[in-house]
Design a protein around this motif. Sequence first.
Motif, PDB file in Angstrom:
ATOM      1  N   LEU A 152       1.285  -1.217  -0.213  1.00 25.28           N
ATOM      2  CA  LEU A 152      -0.268   0.325   0.182  1.00 25.28           C
ATOM      3  C   LEU A 152       0.840   1.507  -0.216  1.00 25.28           C
ATOM      4  O   LEU A 152       0.432   2.127  -0.678  1.00 25.28           O
ATOM      5  N   ARG A 153       1.873   1.191   0.539  1.00 24.91           N
ATOM      6  CA  ARG A 153       3.100   2.171   0.713  1.00 24.91           C
ATOM      7  C   ARG A 153       3.260   2.282  -0.352  1.00 24.91           C
ATOM      8  O   ARG A 153       4.154   3.976  -0.995  1.00 24.91           O
ATOM      9  N   GLU A 154       4.066   1.428  -1.472  1.00 25.00           N
ATOM     10  CA  GLU A 154       4.535   2.071  -2.771  1.00 25.00           C
ATOM     11  C   GLU A 154       3.380   2.431  -3.616  1.00 25.00           C
ATOM     12  O   GLU A 154       3.817   2.608  -4.087  1.00 25.00           O
ATOM     13  N   SER A 155       2.244   1.810  -3.371  1.00 23.46           N
ATOM     14  CA  SER A 155       1.393   1.821  -4.449  1.00 23.46           C
ATOM     15  C   SER A 155       0.889   3.419  -4.098  1.00 23.46           C
ATOM     16  O   SER A 155       0.398   4.239  -5.163  1.00 23.46           O
ATOM     17  N   ALA A 156       0.994   3.947  -2.542  1.00 21.04           N
ATOM     18  CA  ALA A 156       0.789   5.322  -2.832  1.00 21.04           C
ATOM     19  C   ALA A 156       2.134   6.229  -3.446  1.00 21.04           C
ATOM     20  O   ALA A 156       1.850   7.314  -3.289  1.00 21.04           O
ATOM     21  N   ARG A 157       3.115   5.631  -4.006  1.00 21.15           N
ATOM     22  CA  ARG A 157       4.702   6.258  -4.380  1.00 21.15           C
ATOM     23  C   ARG A 157       4.942   6.896  -2.664  1.00 21.15           C
ATOM     24  O   ARG A 157       5.625   7.970  -3.062  1.00 21.15           O
ATOM     25  N   LEU A 158       5.611   6.038  -1.873  1.00 17.08           N
ATOM     26  CA  LEU A 158       5.813   6.846  -0.530  1.00 17.08           C
ATOM     27  C   LEU A 158       6.749   6.533  -0.082  1.00 17.08           C
ATOM     28  O   LEU A 158       6.740   5.086  -0.408  1.00 17.08           O
TER      29      LEU A 158
ATOM     30  N   CYS B 142      -3.656   3.959   7.415  1.00 15.90           N
ATOM     31  CA  CYS B 142      -4.866   3.753   6.584  1.00 15.90           C
ATOM     32  C   CYS B 142      -5.005   5.587   6.435  1.00 15.90           C
ATOM     33  O   CYS B 142      -4.700   5.786   5.222  1.00 15.90           O
ATOM     34  N   GLU B 143      -4.920   6.155   6.866  1.00 13.62           N
ATOM     35  CA  GLU B 143      -5.275   7.874   6.595  1.00 13.62           C
ATOM     36  C   GLU B 143      -4.495   7.817   5.982  1.00 13.62           C
ATOM     37  O   GLU B 143      -4.494   8.942   4.780  1.00 13.62           O
ATOM     38  N   ALA B 144      -3.175   8.488   6.969  1.00 18.70           N
ATOM     39  CA  ALA B 144      -2.250   8.180   4.883  1.00 18.70           C
ATOM     40  C   ALA B 144      -1.465   7.340   4.418  1.00 18.70           C
ATOM     41  O   ALA B 144      -1.198   9.057   3.662  1.00 18.70           O
ATOM     42  N   LEU B 145      -2.047   6.829   3.969  1.00 22.94           N
ATOM     43  CA  LEU B 145      -1.912   5.899   2.568  1.00 22.94           C
ATOM     44  C   LEU B 145      -3.511   6.384   1.706  1.00 22.94           C
ATOM     45  O   LEU B 145      -2.903   6.112   1.095  1.00 22.94           O
ATOM     46  N   GLY B 146      -4.588   6.629   2.290  1.00 21.96           N
ATOM     47  CA  GLY B 146      -5.852   7.251   1.841  1.00 21.96           C
ATOM     48  C   GLY B 146      -6.578   6.326   1.724  1.00 21.96           C
ATOM     49  O   GLY B 146      -6.857   5.863   0.466  1.00 21.96           O
ATOM     50  N   VAL B 147      -6.324   4.878   2.358  1.00 20.07           N
ATOM     51  CA  VAL B 147      -6.893   3.673   2.865  1.00 20.07           C
ATOM     52  C   VAL B 147      -7.709   3.555   3.419  1.00 20.07           C
ATOM     53  O   VAL B 147      -7.588   4.155   4.295  1.00 20.07           O
ATOM     54  N   ASP B 148      -8.618   2.811   2.785  1.00 20.96           N
ATOM     55  CA  ASP B 148      -9.954   2.340   3.995  1.00 20.96           C
ATOM     56  C   ASP B 148      -9.693   1.535   5.410  1.00 20.96           C
ATOM     57  O   ASP B 148      -8.875   0.597   3.963  1.00 20.96           O
ATOM     58  N   PRO B 149      -9.509   1.845   6.353  1.00 22.45           N
ATOM     59  CA  PRO B 149      -9.264   0.316   7.290  1.00 22.45           C
ATOM     60  C   PRO B 149     -10.161  -0.680   7.383  1.00 22.45           C
ATOM     61  O   PRO B 149      -9.084  -1.568   7.065  1.00 22.45           O
ATOM     62  N   PHE B 150     -11.114  -1.242   6.355  1.00 24.22           N
ATOM     63  CA  PHE B 150     -11.492  -2.143   5.977  1.00 24.22           C
ATOM     64  C   PHE B 150     -11.239  -2.714   4.635  1.00 24.22           C
ATOM     65  O   PHE B 150     -10.873  -3.628   4.644  1.00 24.22           O
ATOM     66  N   GLU B 151     -10.663  -1.884   4.267  1.00 20.41           N
ATOM     67  CA  GLU B 151      -9.152  -2.313   2.326  1.00 20.41           C
ATOM     68  C   GLU B 151      -8.713  -2.997   3.073  1.00 20.41           C
ATOM     69  O   GLU B 151      -8.178  -4.270   2.921  1.00 20.41           O
ATOM     70  N   LEU B 152      -7.383  -2.960   3.995  1.00 16.97           N
ATOM     71  CA  LEU B 152      -6.121  -3.629   4.724  1.00 16.97           C
ATOM     72  C   LEU B 152      -6.990  -4.624   5.335  1.00 16.97           C
ATOM     73  O   LEU B 152      -6.424  -6.295   5.045  1.00 16.97           O
TER      74      LEU B 152
END
Length: 109
Positions: A19-25, A60-70
């Motif tokens: 998720l971090r890599e896909s957010a390009r962070l 999750c918030e920093a990555l723009g991902v819903d915690p349920f998706e994680l």
Amino acid sequence: MKHQFSSRHQALMDVLRELRESARLTQRELSLKIKRSHSYIHRVEIGERTLDYLEAFDVCEALGVDPFELLDRVLNYDKPPPKIEPIVVSAAEPTSKKTKPKPKPKKKR
């Protein structure tokens, strides 16, 4: 010494990194967003540190991902995707393109 992780712990580490890599962070960029040291992110990703719920929500918030998706991705990490049966259309079946019926010729009086 190599650590032995449960399959879910390994899945969490892998999914967070993906998720971090896909957010390009980078780890450093993510750490700045959640106000932690970059070594914190590194330790989480290699399994030296676990996350509690609130920390996971911050990530999750920093990555723009819903915690349920994680959670869904972690729980389904090793499961193969559902098999999708192909739809076979025979040559005899009409295509989805519909034509308008031709108007009837007018009768002469």
